[in-house]
Design an enzyme around this catalytic site. Structure first.
Site, PDB file in Angstrom:
ATOM      1  N   ASN A   7       0.861  -1.194   0.000  1.00 38.30           N
ATOM      2  CA  ASN A   7       0.000   0.000   0.000  1.00 38.30           C
ATOM      3  C   ASN A   7       0.895   1.240   0.000  1.00 38.30           C
ATOM      4  O   ASN A   7       1.701   1.437   0.922  1.00 38.30           O
ATOM      5  CB  ASN A   7      -0.901  -0.048   1.248  1.00 38.30           C
ATOM      6  CG  ASN A   7      -1.824   1.157   1.325  1.00 38.30           C
ATOM      7  OD1 ASN A   7      -1.391   2.286   1.095  1.00 38.30           O
ATOM      8  ND2 ASN A   7      -3.073   0.953   1.663  1.00 38.30           N
ATOM      9  N   HIS A  10       1.033   6.287   1.729  1.00 35.39           N
ATOM     10  CA  HIS A  10       1.803   7.266   2.507  1.00 35.39           C
ATOM     11  C   HIS A  10       2.997   7.858   1.759  1.00 35.39           C
ATOM     12  O   HIS A  10       3.595   8.824   2.211  1.00 35.39           O
ATOM     13  CB  HIS A  10       2.162   6.689   3.876  1.00 35.39           C
ATOM     14  CG  HIS A  10       0.913   6.426   4.664  1.00 35.39           C
ATOM     15  ND1 HIS A  10      -0.040   7.407   4.875  1.00 35.39           N
ATOM     16  CD2 HIS A  10       0.411   5.294   5.211  1.00 35.39           C
ATOM     17  CE1 HIS A  10      -1.050   6.890   5.544  1.00 35.39           C
ATOM     18  NE2 HIS A  10      -0.813   5.611   5.751  1.00 35.39           N
ATOM     19  N   HIS A  43      -5.629   3.696  -1.590  1.00 32.20           N
ATOM     20  CA  HIS A  43      -6.946   4.078  -1.080  1.00 32.20           C
ATOM     21  C   HIS A  43      -7.244   5.486  -1.575  1.00 32.20           C
ATOM     22  O   HIS A  43      -6.569   6.438  -1.166  1.00 32.20           O
ATOM     23  CB  HIS A  43      -6.900   4.028   0.456  1.00 32.20           C
ATOM     24  CG  HIS A  43      -8.218   4.308   1.119  1.00 32.20           C
ATOM     25  ND1 HIS A  43      -8.393   4.233   2.474  1.00 32.20           N
ATOM     26  CD2 HIS A  43      -9.435   4.670   0.613  1.00 32.20           C
ATOM     27  CE1 HIS A  43      -9.646   4.534   2.786  1.00 32.20           C
ATOM     28  NE2 HIS A  43     -10.295   4.810   1.668  1.00 32.20           N
ATOM     29  N   ARG A  45      -9.339   8.291  -1.088  1.00 32.39           N
ATOM     30  CA  ARG A  45     -10.304   8.744  -0.076  1.00 32.39           C
ATOM     31  C   ARG A  45     -11.135   9.885  -0.614  1.00 32.39           C
ATOM     32  O   ARG A  45     -10.687  10.649  -1.481  1.00 32.39           O
ATOM     33  CB  ARG A  45      -9.573   9.203   1.198  1.00 32.39           C
ATOM     34  CG  ARG A  45      -8.819   8.094   1.909  1.00 32.39           C
ATOM     35  CD  ARG A  45      -8.250   8.606   3.223  1.00 32.39           C
ATOM     36  NE  ARG A  45      -9.276   8.814   4.198  1.00 32.39           N
ATOM     37  CZ  ARG A  45      -9.550   7.986   5.205  1.00 32.39           C
ATOM     38  NH1 ARG A  45      -8.841   6.905   5.391  1.00 32.39           N
ATOM     39  NH2 ARG A  45     -10.526   8.248   6.037  1.00 32.39           N
ATOM     40  N   ARG A  49      -6.875  13.028   0.716  1.00 30.25           N
ATOM     41  CA  ARG A  49      -5.776  13.502   1.567  1.00 30.25           C
ATOM     42  C   ARG A  49      -4.416  12.966   1.135  1.00 30.25           C
ATOM     43  O   ARG A  49      -3.400  13.544   1.454  1.00 30.25           O
ATOM     44  CB  ARG A  49      -6.035  13.179   3.039  1.00 30.25           C
ATOM     45  CG  ARG A  49      -5.985  11.711   3.361  1.00 30.25           C
ATOM     46  CD  ARG A  49      -6.094  11.458   4.841  1.00 30.25           C
ATOM     47  NE  ARG A  49      -7.411  11.720   5.366  1.00 30.25           N
ATOM     48  CZ  ARG A  49      -7.907  11.135   6.469  1.00 30.25           C
ATOM     49  NH1 ARG A  49      -7.148  10.303   7.157  1.00 30.25           N
ATOM     50  NH2 ARG A  49      -9.118  11.384   6.890  1.00 30.25           N
ATOM     51  N   GLU A  70      -8.714   0.567  -2.930  1.00 29.11           N
ATOM     52  CA  GLU A  70      -9.557   0.638  -1.720  1.00 29.11           C
ATOM     53  C   GLU A  70     -10.417   1.879  -1.828  1.00 29.11           C
ATOM     54  O   GLU A  70      -9.923   2.960  -2.167  1.00 29.11           O
ATOM     55  CB  GLU A  70      -8.691   0.782  -0.465  1.00 29.11           C
ATOM     56  CG  GLU A  70      -7.892  -0.426  -0.112  1.00 29.11           C
ATOM     57  CD  GLU A  70      -7.033  -0.161   1.115  1.00 29.11           C
ATOM     58  OE1 GLU A  70      -7.167   0.908   1.746  1.00 29.11           O
ATOM     59  OE2 GLU A  70      -6.212  -1.017   1.428  1.00 29.11           O
ATOM     60  N   THR A 101      -8.247   3.992   8.406  1.00 23.76           N
ATOM     61  CA  THR A 101      -9.458   3.178   8.475  1.00 23.76           C
ATOM     62  C   THR A 101      -9.543   2.543   9.862  1.00 23.76           C
ATOM     63  O   THR A 101      -8.613   1.864  10.285  1.00 23.76           O
ATOM     64  CB  THR A 101      -9.401   2.083   7.389  1.00 23.76           C
ATOM     65  OG1 THR A 101      -8.970   2.683   6.183  1.00 23.76           O
ATOM     66  CG2 THR A 101     -10.750   1.447   7.190  1.00 23.76           C
ATOM     67  N   GLU A 151     -11.235  -9.056   3.139  1.00 25.23           N
ATOM     68  CA  GLU A 151      -9.934  -8.745   3.734  1.00 25.23           C
ATOM     69  C   GLU A 151     -10.169  -8.654   5.234  1.00 25.23           C
ATOM     70  O   GLU A 151     -10.943  -7.809   5.698  1.00 25.23           O
ATOM     71  CB  GLU A 151      -9.382  -7.419   3.195  1.00 25.23           C
ATOM     72  CG  GLU A 151      -8.047  -7.069   3.859  1.00 25.23           C
ATOM     73  CD  GLU A 151      -7.333  -5.877   3.238  1.00 25.23           C
ATOM     74  OE1 GLU A 151      -7.522  -5.601   2.028  1.00 25.23           O
ATOM     75  OE2 GLU A 151      -6.578  -5.210   3.971  1.00 25.23           O
ATOM     76  N   HIS A 191      -3.843  -4.277   7.739  1.00 26.19           N
ATOM     77  CA  HIS A 191      -3.969  -3.126   8.631  1.00 26.19           C
ATOM     78  C   HIS A 191      -3.102  -3.301   9.872  1.00 26.19           C
ATOM     79  O   HIS A 191      -3.302  -4.242  10.633  1.00 26.19           O
ATOM     80  CB  HIS A 191      -5.419  -2.844   9.066  1.00 26.19           C
ATOM     81  CG  HIS A 191      -5.617  -1.380   9.335  1.00 26.19           C
ATOM     82  ND1 HIS A 191      -5.176  -0.774  10.486  1.00 26.19           N
ATOM     83  CD2 HIS A 191      -6.147  -0.389   8.580  1.00 26.19           C
ATOM     84  CE1 HIS A 191      -5.447   0.506  10.431  1.00 26.19           C
ATOM     85  NE2 HIS A 191      -6.027   0.777   9.278  1.00 26.19           N
TER      86      HIS A 191
END
Ligand code: PXP
Length: 240
Positions: A7, A10, A43, A45, A49, A70, A101, A151, A191
């Protein structure tokens, strides 16, 4: 052993901190794949962000493994997914105020809406995964709405404060995985997984893919620090 979905949200978080063009998540995805990533996860969003629509569109063209998008189960996101066609979509709950999340998606409480979104995406050839807690009722509801994957949320395992509760959370993930596979679902997890807690989750029988982000991006920043500083000194000398 399960495969690894990296993922890269970031990487985009660092870029958005300055609203600039670096680091580019598209470049991060290429490097992650060169190192053996089996999939790339982002993801998108509602508040944008970190990952932007531009990133998802470019990743669709550049990712050579598979692209897992996602997203929340909103009309806006469904339209974007139908347009971009990621290799699969993971539906996640989304709250504006959350840092990341938080819990899993409540399929039981919104079975009609989730069923509708799963149908729309899967009939367009996009398999859907549902990000849920390892609870029997949520697994049963995931089967009912016809999703191909779930998931399992590993957050409670990752955040467990002592060995006993960590073992309990791992047992729930293990049982949830078994129950889901028996019911015909394919199972991923993610996660809060780190270099210290991933091993036991990777050992759960039948687990297909682990989605890991923050810990990998954190380590990338640190293992890259010495080289980045050395290269800046070279740049100051006009040698780069
Ligand atoms: N899986 C899902 C569904 C997520 O929402 C996230 C966080 O975006 C992850 C996995 C990755 O979590 P982490 O960044 O803690 O590794």
């Amino acid at each position: 052993m399960p495969t690894l979905g990296v993922n890269i949200d970031h990487i985009a978080t660092i870029r958005q901190a300055r609203r600039t063009v670096e680091p580019d998540p598209v470049a991060a995805a290429v490097l992650a794949e060169l190192a053996g990533a089996d999939g790339i996860t982002v993801h998108l969003r509602e508040d944008r962000r970190h990952i932007q629509e531009r990133d998802v569109r470019l990743l669709r063209q550049t990712v050579r493994s598979h692209l897992n998008l996602e997203m929340a189960a909103t009309d806006e996101m469904v339209a974007i997914a139908l347009d971009i066609k990621p290799d699969y979509v993971t539906l996640v709950p989304e709250k504006r105020e959350e840092v990341t999340t938080e819990g899993g998606l409540d399929i039981v409480g919104q079975i009609g809406r989730i069923g509708e979104v799963v149908d729309k995406l899967q009939s367009a050839g996009i398999p859907v995964s549902l990000f849920i807690d390892a609870e029997t009722a949520q697994i049963e509801a995931s089967v009912k709405v016809g999703a191909q994957f779930i998931e399992l949320h590993t957050g409670r395992y990752a955040e467990a404060k002592d060995e006993i509760s960590r073992d309990q959370e791992l047992a729930l993930l293990d049982e949830g995985c078994e129950q889901a596979i028996q019911a015909g679902l394919r199972v991923n997890a993610g996660h809060g997984l780190t270099y210290w807690n991933v091993y036991r989750v990777a050992g759960i029988p039948g687990m297909e893919e682990l989605n890991i982000g923050h810990s990998i991006v954190s380590r990338a920043a640190l293992v890259g620090m010495e080289r980045a500083v050395r290269e800046m000194k070279q740049a100051m000398r006009g040698l780069l």
